[in-house]
Motif scaffolding. Structure first.
Motif, short mmCIF file in Angstrom:
data_model
loop_
_atom_site.label_atom_id
_atom_site.label_comp_id
_atom_site.label_asym_id
_atom_site.label_seq_id
_atom_site.Cartn_x
_atom_site.Cartn_y
_atom_site.Cartn_z
N LEU A 36 -45.81 -87.95 91.69
CA LEU A 36 -45.25 -89.10 90.95
C LEU A 36 -43.83 -88.93 91.26
O LEU A 36 -43.26 -90.20 91.63
N ARG A 40 -43.12 -92.20 93.45
CA ARG A 40 -42.80 -93.27 92.59
C ARG A 40 -43.56 -94.32 92.42
O ARG A 40 -43.12 -95.59 92.67
N PRO A 41 -44.97 -94.54 92.44
CA PRO A 41 -45.73 -95.69 92.30
C PRO A 41 -45.47 -96.40 91.20
O PRO A 41 -45.27 -95.94 89.87
N ASP A 42 -45.81 -97.65 91.34
CA ASP A 42 -45.72 -98.69 90.02
C ASP A 42 -46.88 -98.45 89.20
O ASP A 42 -47.04 -98.53 88.24
N ILE A 44 -50.81 -96.21 89.06
CA ILE A 44 -51.83 -95.24 89.67
C ILE A 44 -53.26 -95.51 89.31
O ILE A 44 -53.30 -95.67 87.92
N ASN A 66 -43.96 -89.90 82.44
CA ASN A 66 -43.16 -90.83 82.53
C ASN A 66 -42.00 -91.02 81.68
O ASN A 66 -40.88 -91.41 82.06
N TRP A 71 -39.36 -92.82 85.32
CA TRP A 71 -39.92 -93.92 86.17
C TRP A 71 -41.15 -94.44 85.56
O TRP A 71 -42.41 -93.53 85.45
N THR A 73 -44.74 -95.58 85.42
CA THR A 73 -45.81 -95.96 86.19
C THR A 73 -46.94 -96.05 85.15
O THR A 73 -47.17 -95.52 84.32
N GLU A 74 -47.69 -97.41 85.60
CA GLU A 74 -48.93 -97.78 85.03
C GLU A 74 -49.93 -97.09 85.29
O GLU A 74 -50.24 -96.82 86.49
N THR A 75 -50.89 -96.74 84.52
CA THR A 75 -52.11 -96.06 84.81
C THR A 75 -53.33 -97.00 84.60
O THR A 75 -53.27 -97.50 83.57
#
Length: 118
Positions: A36, A40-42, A44, A66, A71, A73-75
């Motif tokens: 993560l 730094r994905p938008d 996951i 988060n 940063w 990150t939507e899951t």
């Protein structure tokens, strides 16, 4: 994130062909959380059933992470089970939503995230 190497390969290929930038894959929670900060994905994708682990628990850990790294990150939770089977658990989780694996596509991800991006 999925504990099935075969599914990860197929999903990565499918999403890449549909214009989604897949920055990494993980086989377990520890690997996912480590990546993560680096990747730094938008978004996951997290399988609900991860062998001995719970995708719901990982979604909680990502939400907490988060807050600590700033940063967002939507899951999105994924599974072979129907949405109806998991509705209450998904609604109680911090995940943006749920997709059945057979419905996984770039458009399905965009549709799920669209209300959150407004």
């Amino acid at each position: 994130m999925d504990d099935s190497a075969k599914f990860l390969t197929v999903a990565q290929q499918l999403l890449t062909e549909q214009g989604v930038g897949v920055v990494g894959v993980a086989f377990d929670s520890s690997q996912a959380l480590t990546q993560l900060d680096v990747l730094r994905p938008d978004v996951i994708l997290v399988d609900v059933g991860l062998g001995d682990e719970s995708g719901f628990d990982l979604a909680e850990r990502i939400a907490g992470h988060n807050g600590s790294n700033g940063w967002p990150t939507e899951t999105i939770l994924i599974s072979t089970r129907t949405e109806e089977d998991l509705r209450d658990l998904v609604e109680d989780s911090p995940a943006a939503g749920y997709l059945e694996k057979v419905a996984l596509s770039a458009q399905a991800i965009r549709n799920l995230l669209a209300p959150r991006c407004r």
